[in-house]
Write a protein that holds these residues in place. Structure first.
Motif, PDB file in Angstrom:
ATOM      1  N   LYS A 291       0.728  -1.238  -0.027  1.00 33.05           N
ATOM      2  CA  LYS A 291       0.120  -0.003   0.103  1.00 33.05           C
ATOM      3  C   LYS A 291       1.003   1.139  -0.072  1.00 33.05           C
ATOM      4  O   LYS A 291       0.663   2.353  -0.889  1.00 33.05           O
ATOM      5  N   ALA A 292       1.995   1.237   0.785  1.00 32.35           N
ATOM      6  CA  ALA A 292       2.869   2.405   0.969  1.00 32.35           C
ATOM      7  C   ALA A 292       3.496   2.648  -0.582  1.00 32.35           C
ATOM      8  O   ALA A 292       3.686   3.832  -0.985  1.00 32.35           O
ATOM      9  N   ARG A 293       3.849   1.504  -0.970  1.00 31.29           N
ATOM     10  CA  ARG A 293       4.692   1.522  -2.446  1.00 31.29           C
ATOM     11  C   ARG A 293       3.623   2.161  -3.663  1.00 31.29           C
ATOM     12  O   ARG A 293       3.730   3.099  -4.261  1.00 31.29           O
ATOM     13  N   GLN A 294       2.254   1.548  -3.653  1.00 30.01           N
ATOM     14  CA  GLN A 294       1.199   2.198  -4.203  1.00 30.01           C
ATOM     15  C   GLN A 294       0.982   3.797  -4.015  1.00 30.01           C
ATOM     16  O   GLN A 294       0.942   4.678  -5.036  1.00 30.01           O
ATOM     17  N   LEU A 295       0.997   4.187  -3.002  1.00 27.87           N
ATOM     18  CA  LEU A 295       0.935   5.507  -2.579  1.00 27.87           C
ATOM     19  C   LEU A 295       1.932   6.533  -3.112  1.00 27.87           C
ATOM     20  O   LEU A 295       1.647   7.545  -3.594  1.00 27.87           O
ATOM     21  N   ARG A 296       3.326   5.887  -2.918  1.00 31.88           N
ATOM     22  CA  ARG A 296       4.316   6.698  -3.324  1.00 31.88           C
ATOM     23  C   ARG A 296       4.294   7.062  -4.802  1.00 31.88           C
ATOM     24  O   ARG A 296       4.758   7.933  -5.293  1.00 31.88           O
ATOM     25  N   THR A 297       4.030   5.665  -5.446  1.00 36.05           N
ATOM     26  CA  THR A 297       3.887   5.647  -6.996  1.00 36.05           C
ATOM     27  C   THR A 297       2.826   6.743  -7.422  1.00 36.05           C
ATOM     28  O   THR A 297       3.040   7.373  -8.521  1.00 36.05           O
ATOM     29  N   SER A 298       1.916   6.668  -6.695  1.00 38.20           N
ATOM     30  CA  SER A 298       0.633   7.666  -7.108  1.00 38.20           C
ATOM     31  C   SER A 298       1.114   8.891  -6.983  1.00 38.20           C
ATOM     32  O   SER A 298       1.017   9.925  -7.706  1.00 38.20           O
ATOM     33  N   GLN A 299       1.920   9.427  -5.689  1.00 35.13           N
ATOM     34  CA  GLN A 299       2.228  10.780  -5.344  1.00 35.13           C
ATOM     35  C   GLN A 299       3.145  11.103  -6.728  1.00 35.13           C
ATOM     36  O   GLN A 299       3.102  12.269  -6.868  1.00 35.13           O
ATOM     37  N   GLN A 300       4.075  10.193  -6.714  1.00 33.71           N
ATOM     38  CA  GLN A 300       5.003  10.657  -7.841  1.00 33.71           C
ATOM     39  C   GLN A 300       4.478  11.122  -9.044  1.00 33.71           C
ATOM     40  O   GLN A 300       4.745  11.750  -9.919  1.00 33.71           O
ATOM     41  N   ARG A 301       3.681  10.210  -9.539  1.00 35.51           N
ATOM     42  CA  ARG A 301       2.798  10.445 -10.848  1.00 35.51           C
ATOM     43  C   ARG A 301       2.151  11.948 -10.650  1.00 35.51           C
ATOM     44  O   ARG A 301       2.098  12.739 -11.678  1.00 35.51           O
ATOM     45  N   LYS A 302       1.439  12.391  -9.551  1.00 32.65           N
ATOM     46  CA  LYS A 302       0.720  13.385  -9.359  1.00 32.65           C
ATOM     47  C   LYS A 302       1.839  14.502  -9.411  1.00 32.65           C
ATOM     48  O   LYS A 302       1.782  15.592 -10.082  1.00 32.65           O
ATOM     49  N   ASP A 303       3.130  14.306  -8.798  1.00 32.44           N
ATOM     50  CA  ASP A 303       3.975  15.293  -8.936  1.00 32.44           C
ATOM     51  C   ASP A 303       4.627  15.699 -10.176  1.00 32.44           C
ATOM     52  O   ASP A 303       4.871  16.820 -10.884  1.00 32.44           O
ATOM     53  N   ARG A 304       4.883  14.536 -10.989  1.00 28.65           N
ATOM     54  CA  ARG A 304       5.141  14.760 -12.409  1.00 28.65           C
ATOM     55  C   ARG A 304       4.399  15.618 -13.203  1.00 28.65           C
ATOM     56  O   ARG A 304       4.349  16.601 -13.978  1.00 28.65           O
ATOM     57  N   ARG A 305       2.936  15.203 -13.142  1.00 27.17           N
ATOM     58  CA  ARG A 305       1.784  15.954 -13.916  1.00 27.17           C
ATOM     59  C   ARG A 305       1.897  17.402 -13.444  1.00 27.17           C
ATOM     60  O   ARG A 305       1.573  18.237 -14.078  1.00 27.17           O
ATOM     61  N   ASN A 306       1.890  17.752 -12.103  1.00 32.19           N
ATOM     62  CA  ASN A 306       1.689  18.900 -11.635  1.00 32.19           C
ATOM     63  C   ASN A 306       2.851  19.822 -12.180  1.00 32.19           C
ATOM     64  O   ASN A 306       2.754  21.050 -12.462  1.00 32.19           O
ATOM     65  N   LYS A 307       4.155  19.297 -12.221  1.00 34.07           N
ATOM     66  CA  LYS A 307       5.158  19.882 -12.558  1.00 34.07           C
ATOM     67  C   LYS A 307       5.011  20.106 -14.099  1.00 34.07           C
ATOM     68  O   LYS A 307       5.546  21.389 -14.544  1.00 34.07           O
ATOM     69  N   THR A 308       4.655  19.267 -14.663  1.00 37.47           N
ATOM     70  CA  THR A 308       4.186  19.674 -16.330  1.00 37.47           C
ATOM     71  C   THR A 308       3.178  20.638 -16.526  1.00 37.47           C
ATOM     72  O   THR A 308       3.424  21.448 -17.384  1.00 37.47           O
ATOM     73  N   LEU A 309       2.144  20.537 -15.803  1.00 40.47           N
ATOM     74  CA  LEU A 309       1.221  21.566 -15.876  1.00 40.47           C
ATOM     75  C   LEU A 309       1.699  22.853 -15.461  1.00 40.47           C
ATOM     76  O   LEU A 309       1.372  24.150 -16.311  1.00 40.47           O
ATOM     77  N   LEU A 310       2.469  22.992 -14.262  1.00 39.82           N
ATOM     78  CA  LEU A 310       3.181  24.192 -13.882  1.00 39.82           C
ATOM     79  C   LEU A 310       3.932  24.782 -15.074  1.00 39.82           C
ATOM     80  O   LEU A 310       4.028  26.160 -15.403  1.00 39.82           O
ATOM     81  N   SER A 311       4.818  24.092 -15.754  1.00 41.63           N
ATOM     82  CA  SER A 311       5.836  24.551 -16.589  1.00 41.63           C
ATOM     83  C   SER A 311       4.976  25.071 -17.816  1.00 41.63           C
ATOM     84  O   SER A 311       5.279  26.015 -18.431  1.00 41.63           O
ATOM     85  N   GLY A 312       4.045  24.221 -18.077  1.00 41.28           N
ATOM     86  CA  GLY A 312       2.920  24.791 -19.359  1.00 41.28           C
ATOM     87  C   GLY A 312       2.471  26.040 -19.080  1.00 41.28           C
ATOM     88  O   GLY A 312       2.492  26.907 -19.782  1.00 41.28           O
ATOM     89  N   GLY A 313       2.178  26.170 -17.863  1.00 33.61           N
ATOM     90  CA  GLY A 313       1.264  27.444 -17.273  1.00 33.61           C
ATOM     91  C   GLY A 313       2.099  28.579 -17.495  1.00 33.61           C
ATOM     92  O   GLY A 313       1.909  29.650 -17.913  1.00 33.61           O
ATOM     93  N   ILE A 314       3.492  28.340 -17.047  1.00 34.99           N
ATOM     94  CA  ILE A 314       4.379  29.485 -16.906  1.00 34.99           C
ATOM     95  C   ILE A 314       4.827  29.769 -18.226  1.00 34.99           C
ATOM     96  O   ILE A 314       4.772  30.910 -18.765  1.00 34.99           O
ATOM     97  N   VAL A 315       4.887  28.738 -19.409  1.00 34.46           N
ATOM     98  CA  VAL A 315       5.226  28.935 -20.718  1.00 34.46           C
ATOM     99  C   VAL A 315       4.160  29.910 -21.450  1.00 34.46           C
ATOM    100  O   VAL A 315       4.210  31.020 -22.027  1.00 34.46           O
ATOM    101  N   ILE A 316       2.913  29.401 -21.039  1.00 33.53           N
ATOM    102  CA  ILE A 316       1.790  30.325 -21.547  1.00 33.53           C
ATOM    103  C   ILE A 316       1.571  31.305 -21.165  1.00 33.53           C
ATOM    104  O   ILE A 316       1.203  32.522 -21.903  1.00 33.53           O
ATOM    105  N   GLY A 317       2.014  31.770 -19.793  1.00 30.67           N
ATOM    106  CA  GLY A 317       1.678  32.994 -19.187  1.00 30.67           C
ATOM    107  C   GLY A 317       2.926  34.106 -19.913  1.00 30.67           C
ATOM    108  O   GLY A 317       2.638  35.204 -20.074  1.00 30.67           O
ATOM    109  N   VAL A 318       4.021  33.314 -20.089  1.00 30.07           N
ATOM    110  CA  VAL A 318       5.114  34.317 -20.523  1.00 30.07           C
ATOM    111  C   VAL A 318       4.954  34.729 -22.266  1.00 30.07           C
ATOM    112  O   VAL A 318       5.144  35.778 -22.278  1.00 30.07           O
ATOM    113  N   LEU A 319       4.215  33.601 -22.781  1.00 25.40           N
ATOM    114  CA  LEU A 319       3.704  33.996 -24.042  1.00 25.40           C
ATOM    115  C   LEU A 319       2.527  35.102 -24.071  1.00 25.40           C
ATOM    116  O   LEU A 319       2.555  35.967 -24.979  1.00 25.40           O
ATOM    117  N   ALA A 320       1.787  34.981 -23.067  1.00 26.54           N
ATOM    118  CA  ALA A 320       0.700  36.193 -23.107  1.00 26.54           C
ATOM    119  C   ALA A 320       1.163  37.255 -22.807  1.00 26.54           C
ATOM    120  O   ALA A 320       0.808  38.441 -23.266  1.00 26.54           O
TER     121      ALA A 320
END
Length: 299
Positions: free
Chosen positions: A19-48
């Protein structure tokens, strides 16, 4: 022999680890997704932001374009017979050529800088154009109209002042004989300050009613052919100096000069303005006339 309690305890620990391994894996996936969204938002904001900055810069660095014909002074000079003085188009980057005053002093020079949305401008024009018209027709007075766009942001986002001044420039360029009537028409049933003003279609109808060439003027109004020039001419009036006068610059949306002297009287009393014109005419005549020498006592 395996103790059942120890076996169950091991199963629980194993399940907890999984269960702990699954939670870590899920959290890592969320962290990667949030980082991608944040980077994309920054790029869009800079372009705007870059796009906004580009628009501001382009607006500030206004491209130069040729001005309309018959407005080399940034104004339209209407004289005897209500005829417009013909002048070539002001070349891009060229400075306006101030209209010379009548050297004889017999013709009164009236210059009117006005915004078509300005309430005070409308009051002055409606009060005085009718009494000026016969004086212009017979050559006693010349009226030089300077359309300016100072209230462009005061029309509910339609930029009416700019569009109306552009329409006036279109008429001056393509149908100068209709300019006096068109200018007067824009101050008749004048749109209220803060409202959307007339549509381009309504501007075209008023131009046609004034006698302008529909085939020439309508496309000019539609594509805003002289909007950039209007902005530049308005900037010149606001920054000054005002030619052939002691006025440094426009400080509001209306400036009326009579032989170079600013009129500061009533905008709704035609007699006040008429008296000012007559006084200016008398002053000009006195300054330009040469007194006849008196005969000597011995002659």
């Amino acid at each position: 022999m395996t103790d059942p309690d120890e076996s169950r305890s091991g199963d629980v620990r194993a399940a907890a680890r999984e269960k702990a391994r699954q939670l870590r894996t899920s959290q890592q996936r969320k962290d990667r997704r949030n980082k991608t969204l944040l980077s994309g938002g920054i790029v869009i904001g800079v372009l705007a932001i870059a796009a906004i900055v580009a628009v501001v810069i382009m607006g500030a660095i206004r491209p130069t374009v040729p001005g309309p014909k018959n407005m080399a002074s940034d104004g339209v000079v209407v004289g005897s017979g209500l005829k417009v003085k013909a002048t070539p188009a002001l070349a891009a980057d060229a400075k306006p050529i101030a209209s010379p005053a009548d050297p004889s002093g017999s013709t009164v020079d009236i210059r009117i800088y006005a915004d078509y949305l300005c309430k005070l401008c409308g009051q002055f024009q409606r009060t005085n154009l009718k009494q000026l018209e016969p004086l212009v027709k017979n050559g006693a007075v010349t009226v030089e109209m300077h359309p300016v766009a100072i209230y462009t942001s005061h029309s509910a986002g339609t930029r009416y002042s700019l569009r109306a001044a552009n329409a006036a420039a279109c008429v001056a360029n393509y149908s100068p004989a209709a300019f006096w009537a068109f200018n007067e028409a824009l101050f008749t049933d004048q749109p209220a300050e803060g409202g959307p003003g007339l549509t381009d279609q309504e501007l075209k109808k008023r131009a046609a009613s004034a006698g302008a060439s529909v085939s020439d003027v309508n496309p000019c109004i539609d594509d805003g052919r002289f909007k950039t020039w209007v902005g530049t001419a308005s900037d010149r009036a606001l920054s000054g100096p005002i030619p052939n006068s002691d006025v440094k610059k426009m400080t509001n949306a209306l400036l009326v000069l009579v032989n170079g002297k600013p009129y500061t009287g009533s905008l709704t009393n035609a007699d006040d303005f008429k008296a000012f014109v007559l006084q200016a005419q008398g002053d000009e005549y006195s300054s330009t006339s040469t007194p006849t020498p008196s005969p000597s006592a011995g002659s």
